[in-house]
Design a protein around this motif. Sequence first.
Motif, PDB file in Angstrom:
ATOM      1  N   ASP A  38       0.871  -1.502  -0.151  1.00  0.00           N
ATOM      2  CA  ASP A  38      -0.024  -0.278  -0.094  1.00  0.00           C
ATOM      3  C   ASP A  38       0.792   1.435   0.125  1.00  0.00           C
ATOM      4  O   ASP A  38       0.425   2.091  -0.670  1.00  0.00           O
ATOM      5  CB  ASP A  38      -0.893   0.305   0.727  1.00  0.00           C
ATOM      6  N   LEU A  39       2.022   1.433   1.165  1.00  0.00           N
ATOM      7  CA  LEU A  39       2.457   2.787   1.138  1.00  0.00           C
ATOM      8  C   LEU A  39       2.719   2.730  -0.537  1.00  0.00           C
ATOM      9  O   LEU A  39       3.560   3.708  -0.522  1.00  0.00           O
ATOM     10  CB  LEU A  39       4.104   2.289   1.433  1.00  0.00           C
ATOM     11  N   GLY A  40       4.099   2.305  -1.188  1.00  0.00           N
ATOM     12  CA  GLY A  40       4.910   2.139  -2.766  1.00  0.00           C
ATOM     13  C   GLY A  40       3.466   2.393  -3.504  1.00  0.00           C
ATOM     14  O   GLY A  40       3.443   3.621  -4.573  1.00  0.00           O
ATOM     15  N   ARG A  41       2.010   2.174  -3.890  1.00  0.00           N
ATOM     16  CA  ARG A  41       0.982   1.922  -4.458  1.00  0.00           C
ATOM     17  C   ARG A  41       0.144   3.134  -5.051  1.00  0.00           C
ATOM     18  O   ARG A  41       0.274   3.565  -5.671  1.00  0.00           O
ATOM     19  CB  ARG A  41       0.461   0.738  -4.476  1.00  0.00           C
ATOM     20  N   LYS A  42       0.454   4.091  -3.547  1.00  0.00           N
ATOM     21  CA  LYS A  42      -0.262   5.419  -3.006  1.00  0.00           C
ATOM     22  C   LYS A  42       0.545   6.319  -3.176  1.00  0.00           C
ATOM     23  O   LYS A  42       0.073   7.362  -3.002  1.00  0.00           O
ATOM     24  CB  LYS A  42      -1.272   4.624  -1.829  1.00  0.00           C
ATOM     25  N   THR A  43       1.718   6.179  -2.834  1.00  0.00           N
ATOM     26  CA  THR A  43       2.623   7.145  -2.230  1.00  0.00           C
ATOM     27  C   THR A  43       3.384   7.373  -3.659  1.00  0.00           C
ATOM     28  O   THR A  43       3.987   8.476  -3.629  1.00  0.00           O
ATOM     29  CB  THR A  43       2.859   7.228  -1.239  1.00  0.00           C
ATOM     30  N   GLY A  44       3.956   6.286  -4.443  1.00  0.00           N
ATOM     31  CA  GLY A  44       5.032   6.629  -5.045  1.00  0.00           C
ATOM     32  C   GLY A  44       6.717   6.126  -4.334  1.00  0.00           C
ATOM     33  O   GLY A  44       7.090   6.355  -5.134  1.00  0.00           O
ATOM     34  N   ILE A  45       6.806   5.861  -3.081  1.00  0.00           N
ATOM     35  CA  ILE A  45       7.319   6.098  -2.320  1.00  0.00           C
ATOM     36  C   ILE A  45       8.090   4.544  -2.493  1.00  0.00           C
ATOM     37  O   ILE A  45       8.375   3.384  -2.559  1.00  0.00           O
ATOM     38  CB  ILE A  45       8.234   6.106  -0.979  1.00  0.00           C
ATOM     39  N   ARG A  94      14.194   6.626  10.990  1.00  0.00           N
ATOM     40  CA  ARG A  94      13.030   7.298  11.681  1.00  0.00           C
ATOM     41  C   ARG A  94      12.510   8.329  10.633  1.00  0.00           C
ATOM     42  O   ARG A  94      11.214   8.355  10.526  1.00  0.00           O
ATOM     43  CB  ARG A  94      13.402   7.637  12.840  1.00  0.00           C
ATOM     44  N   ASP A  95      13.443   9.460  10.664  1.00  0.00           N
ATOM     45  CA  ASP A  95      12.716  10.312   9.446  1.00  0.00           C
ATOM     46  C   ASP A  95      11.759   9.902   8.366  1.00  0.00           C
ATOM     47  O   ASP A  95      11.011  10.111   8.399  1.00  0.00           O
ATOM     48  CB  ASP A  95      14.147  11.509   9.743  1.00  0.00           C
ATOM     49  N   ALA A  96      12.582   9.235   8.029  1.00  0.00           N
ATOM     50  CA  ALA A  96      12.182   8.602   6.641  1.00  0.00           C
ATOM     51  C   ALA A  96      10.942   7.184   7.203  1.00  0.00           C
ATOM     52  O   ALA A  96       9.936   7.877   5.441  1.00  0.00           O
ATOM     53  CB  ALA A  96      12.733   7.557   5.958  1.00  0.00           C
ATOM     54  N   VAL A  97      10.710   7.089   8.135  1.00  0.00           N
ATOM     55  CA  VAL A  97       9.953   6.189   8.161  1.00  0.00           C
ATOM     56  C   VAL A  97       8.530   7.504   8.868  1.00  0.00           C
ATOM     57  O   VAL A  97       7.110   7.079   7.857  1.00  0.00           O
ATOM     58  CB  VAL A  97       9.372   5.025   9.678  1.00  0.00           C
ATOM     59  N   VAL A  98       8.791   7.712   9.815  1.00  0.00           N
ATOM     60  CA  VAL A  98       7.896   9.217   9.683  1.00  0.00           C
ATOM     61  C   VAL A  98       7.097   9.791   8.404  1.00  0.00           C
ATOM     62  O   VAL A  98       6.086  10.007   8.186  1.00  0.00           O
ATOM     63  CB  VAL A  98       8.124  10.737  10.799  1.00  0.00           C
ATOM     64  N   ASP A  99       8.098  10.277   7.582  1.00  0.00           N
ATOM     65  CA  ASP A  99       7.728  10.925   6.131  1.00  0.00           C
ATOM     66  C   ASP A  99       7.154   9.999   5.467  1.00  0.00           C
ATOM     67  O   ASP A  99       6.247  10.790   4.604  1.00  0.00           O
ATOM     68  CB  ASP A  99       9.055  11.368   5.400  1.00  0.00           C
ATOM     69  N   ALA A 100       7.871   8.638   5.531  1.00  0.00           N
ATOM     70  CA  ALA A 100       5.873   7.745   4.239  1.00  0.00           C
ATOM     71  C   ALA A 100       4.779   7.822   4.883  1.00  0.00           C
ATOM     72  O   ALA A 100       3.636   7.684   4.456  1.00  0.00           O
ATOM     73  CB  ALA A 100       6.739   6.112   4.748  1.00  0.00           C
ATOM     74  N   ALA A 101       4.532   7.535   6.593  1.00  0.00           N
ATOM     75  CA  ALA A 101       3.866   7.584   6.865  1.00  0.00           C
ATOM     76  C   ALA A 101       2.852   8.501   7.586  1.00  0.00           C
ATOM     77  O   ALA A 101       1.578   8.534   7.020  1.00  0.00           O
ATOM     78  CB  ALA A 101       3.515   7.640   8.937  1.00  0.00           C
ATOM     79  N   VAL A 102       3.457   9.245   7.100  1.00  0.00           N
ATOM     80  CA  VAL A 102       2.645  10.947   7.182  1.00  0.00           C
ATOM     81  C   VAL A 102       2.128  10.902   5.038  1.00  0.00           C
ATOM     82  O   VAL A 102       0.986  11.320   5.103  1.00  0.00           O
ATOM     83  CB  VAL A 102       3.496  12.511   6.978  1.00  0.00           C
ATOM     84  N   ALA A 103       3.123  10.690   4.836  1.00  0.00           N
ATOM     85  CA  ALA A 103       2.382  10.968   3.326  1.00  0.00           C
ATOM     86  C   ALA A 103       1.165   9.715   2.975  1.00  0.00           C
ATOM     87  O   ALA A 103       0.076   9.668   2.306  1.00  0.00           O
ATOM     88  CB  ALA A 103       3.170  10.465   1.882  1.00  0.00           C
ATOM     89  N   LEU A 104       1.191   8.351   3.618  1.00  0.00           N
ATOM     90  CA  LEU A 104       0.310   7.224   3.525  1.00  0.00           C
ATOM     91  C   LEU A 104      -0.398   7.620   4.644  1.00  0.00           C
ATOM     92  O   LEU A 104      -1.828   7.619   3.196  1.00  0.00           O
ATOM     93  CB  LEU A 104       1.166   6.430   4.237  1.00  0.00           C
ATOM     94  N   ALA A 105      -0.813   8.041   5.399  1.00  0.00           N
ATOM     95  CA  ALA A 105      -2.018   8.958   5.554  1.00  0.00           C
ATOM     96  C   ALA A 105      -2.619   9.847   4.811  1.00  0.00           C
ATOM     97  O   ALA A 105      -3.994  10.469   5.284  1.00  0.00           O
ATOM     98  CB  ALA A 105      -1.283   9.715   7.274  1.00  0.00           C
ATOM     99  N   SER A 106      -1.558  10.647   4.168  1.00  0.00           N
ATOM    100  CA  SER A 106      -2.525  11.570   3.406  1.00  0.00           C
ATOM    101  C   SER A 106      -3.654  11.309   2.381  1.00  0.00           C
ATOM    102  O   SER A 106      -4.429  11.921   1.854  1.00  0.00           O
ATOM    103  CB  SER A 106      -1.263  12.973   2.683  1.00  0.00           C
ATOM    104  N   ASN A 107      -2.633  10.173   1.599  1.00  0.00           N
ATOM    105  CA  ASN A 107      -3.150   9.949   0.963  1.00  0.00           C
ATOM    106  C   ASN A 107      -4.506   9.239   1.122  1.00  0.00           C
ATOM    107  O   ASN A 107      -5.151   8.421   0.347  1.00  0.00           O
ATOM    108  CB  ASN A 107      -2.562   8.536  -0.126  1.00  0.00           C
ATOM    109  N   ASP A 108      -4.773   7.864   2.118  1.00  0.00           N
ATOM    110  CA  ASP A 108      -5.664   6.857   2.416  1.00  0.00           C
ATOM    111  C   ASP A 108      -5.190   6.985   3.951  1.00  0.00           C
ATOM    112  O   ASP A 108      -5.376   6.148   4.549  1.00  0.00           O
ATOM    113  CB  ASP A 108      -5.583   5.842   1.396  1.00  0.00           C
ATOM    114  N   PRO A 109      -6.517   8.204   4.841  1.00  0.00           N
ATOM    115  CA  PRO A 109      -6.358   8.270   6.443  1.00  0.00           C
ATOM    116  C   PRO A 109      -7.039   6.490   7.003  1.00  0.00           C
ATOM    117  O   PRO A 109      -6.755   6.490   8.185  1.00  0.00           O
ATOM    118  CB  PRO A 109      -7.016   9.321   6.271  1.00  0.00           C
TER     119      PRO A 109
END
Length: 365
Positions: free
Chosen positions: A12-19, A26-41
């Motif tokens: 879901d992370l790659g398909r919905k955010t393109g990451i 830590r910082d990279a995982v936080v950014d990925a979580a925020v990006a995924l939450a923004s696309n699909d809360p």
Amino acid sequence: MLLVLCIDLDDDLGRKTGIDTPVIGRDAVVDAAVALASNDPEDSDVNVLFEGVHIYDDITDEPVEVAAVTGVDGSDVAANRAVGEEVDTVLASLAASEDVRALIVTDGAQDESVVPVIRSRVRIDGVRRVVVRQAQNLESMYYTIKQVLDDPETRGTILVPLGILLLIYPLTIAIEALGYPGSALGVISGLLGLYILARGLGAEKILDEAVERATSGLYAGRVTIITYVVAAALLAIGGVNGVQELERQTDPDAIEVIASLVSGAIQWFAAAGITSSLGRVTDEYLDGSFRWRYLNAPFYVLSIALVLHAVSAFFLGAQDLEYLAIMLTGGTLLGLVSTLAFAVAEARFDRPEQHNQGPGGPSSE
């Protein structure tokens, strides 16, 4: 070192955010979580990523790293293989001298199926499953039911028999209302038998493939779609006509039964065969793969029809031996002549083109 691994088996992370994954740090995982939450809360993998960061922040007595790895959507085998490859990438990025242990964070039992793959690469200290705190049992049940309904294999195995069982009572009432109380058990067992037989023979796959071929044929503009429908109608008419011919006979023996069915149906069956073969020849020509020998098919069908008609008419007493001999000879000659004619046409019109494609160019005398 403790490695906190956040698992996203269906990517879901790659398909919905393109990451690009794996996500390490830590910082990279936080950014990925925020990006995924923004696309699909509503995606539960958001909770997994934040839980991984939470665990990372809580551990202060030993070196710790957090990373997110993903699989692929669809095949579980391919997803597990992809997760294994990303775990290898994560381990390669860590210090080689460290004794690495893993803590796996998932959102359900499906993601936990990859645990053996990870265990083959690194020692696992534990598995943390993340669900919504307000309704853990309800959410777990929801995702379990959702997984069952999303899986075609499980859906067909569980829901179809359940649906048949639920139909037993209304079917019994309906059959009794029609005045056939003893037929309820037979109808129900027949439905179950048909379902089990279809599952055993893989009929659902055959049906799906047939529908897919028909759909692709319609969109591709294939003539065979029309000719096959016409041929099926002609076959049905031929079957009915053969039965009617049989009903005209009085006390027929086994040979006369077969002869009557053939005599009544053969002209319709021949028309069906010629129609379908001409449609196939037309499609081959439109596709650019036409060969002259393909035109033999309608002549072969006609030859076989002449022979079968003569034989059936002879056994029914409608024709004499002389007619049978003429038709057998004519059918054989028709097949031979068509074979020779189209072989000559193919040699005459196709081979010069093949010769002209050689390195020496067109031959000249």
